[in-house]
Design a protein around this motif. Structure first.
Motif, PDB file in Angstrom:
ATOM      1  N   LYS A   1      36.447  38.826  34.736  1.00 20.48           N
ATOM      2  CA  LYS A   1      37.594  37.969  34.410  1.00 20.48           C
ATOM      3  C   LYS A   1      37.161  36.853  33.459  1.00 20.48           C
ATOM      4  CE  LYS A   1      41.727  36.179  35.009  1.00 20.48           C
ATOM      5  NZ  LYS A   1      42.908  36.788  34.447  1.00 20.48           N
TER       6      LYS A   1
ATOM      7  N   SER B   1      37.486  30.757  43.426  1.00 24.31           N
ATOM      8  CA  SER B   1      36.134  31.328  43.522  1.00 24.31           C
ATOM      9  C   SER B   1      35.580  31.653  42.137  1.00 24.31           C
ATOM     10  CB  SER B   1      36.146  32.586  44.388  1.00 24.31           C
ATOM     11  OG  SER B   1      37.011  33.564  43.839  1.00 24.31           O
ATOM     12  N   ILE B   2      36.444  32.091  41.238  1.00 30.06           N
ATOM     13  CA  ILE B   2      36.014  32.387  39.870  1.00 30.06           C
ATOM     14  C   ILE B   2      35.698  31.079  39.137  1.00 30.06           C
ATOM     15  CG2 ILE B   2      36.724  33.385  37.653  1.00 30.06           C
ATOM     16  CD1 ILE B   2      38.342  35.453  39.272  1.00 30.06           C
TER      17      ILE B   2
ATOM     18  N   SER C   1      32.936  41.095  44.386  1.00 30.46           N
ATOM     19  CA  SER C   1      33.705  39.900  44.025  1.00 30.46           C
ATOM     20  C   SER C   1      33.077  39.199  42.831  1.00 30.46           C
ATOM     21  CB  SER C   1      33.779  38.914  45.193  1.00 30.46           C
ATOM     22  OG  SER C   1      34.502  39.460  46.248  1.00 30.46           O
TER      23      SER C   1
ATOM     24  N   SER D   1      36.874  24.277  39.091  1.00 29.29           N
ATOM     25  CA  SER D   1      37.538  25.290  39.917  1.00 29.29           C
ATOM     26  C   SER D   1      39.011  24.957  40.133  1.00 29.29           C
ATOM     27  CB  SER D   1      36.806  25.394  41.265  1.00 29.29           C
ATOM     28  OG  SER D   1      37.489  26.268  42.121  1.00 29.29           O
TER      29      SER D   1
ATOM     30  N   GLY E   1      34.778  38.651  39.222  1.00 25.52           N
ATOM     31  CA  GLY E   1      34.866  37.293  38.688  1.00 25.52           C
ATOM     32  C   GLY E   1      34.231  37.173  37.320  1.00 25.52           C
TER      33      GLY E   1
END
Length: 187
Positions: A74, A37-38, A67, A26, A71
């Motif tokens: 992404k 968070s991703i 979210s 992370s 994520g």
């Protein structure tokens, strides 16, 4: 120590080891502009043996479903997560790319290719405008000289973007590994 205590201690050590690596992933991704968070989402998927649904990820991480969806999208864009199909399951399932060499190549090549494309477009547009000024004999000499100086600086930057384009190709083709081999770490 009872066998039950020993089992709980071993499970706690495994969970802690996973958390340490997930947090490190992370933080590393954060250095490259990916939200922490991703990065935690990727770390969680990395340690899963099976593909997970958004609902399962939501449960694991305590994030909202929107979210989680953002994520995952992404991570798919940078090729670190793949959608997988499973017979009898209607929900989308996702699995992490666990080959760090492949992830590195995908992640950086996508970014470098974007950099090369954007900058070549900017250079071409700018050079065209500057050549118009340089070639306009009605303009004062000092303005034309300023445009010429600027043109030369911009034109010289092409060498970097051509090199970067070759670097990307060396990663995509695997040629880079003849210079810097992929070596697996021994246990």
């Amino acid at each position: 120590m009872t066998s039950s205590d020993k089992l709980h201690e071993a499970e706690a050590k495994i969970a802690e080891a996973k958390d340490i690596v997930t947090n490190s992933i992370s933080e590393t991704l954060d250095h490259y502009g990916i939200a922490p968070s991703i990065g935690r989402l990727y770390g969680t998927l990395y340690f899963e043996d099976k593909a997970l649904t958004l609902d399962e990820m939501k449960e694991e991480l305590g994030m909202s479903k929107p979210s989680m969806s953002t994520g995952v999208r992404k991570l798919q864009d940078i090729k670190m997560v793949h959608k997988v199909w499973q017979r009898g399951t209607r929900k989308d399932l996702y699995k992490a790319e666990k080959n760090f060499f492949k992830s590195f190549i995908q992640f950086f090549c996508i970014r470098w290719e974007r950099e090369v494309e954007e900058n070549f477009e900017a250079i071409e547009h700018s050079e065209k405008q500057l050549l118009e000024v340089i070639n306009d004999e009605e303009l004062p000499q000092h303005i034309r000289e300023e445009a010429e100086k600027c043109y030369q600086q911009i034109h010289e930057s092409r060498a970097y973007y051509q090199w970067l384009d070759k670097l990307v190709e060396s990663f995509r083709s695997g040629e880079i590994f003849s210079y810097i081999p992929m070596e697996k770490e021994e246990k």
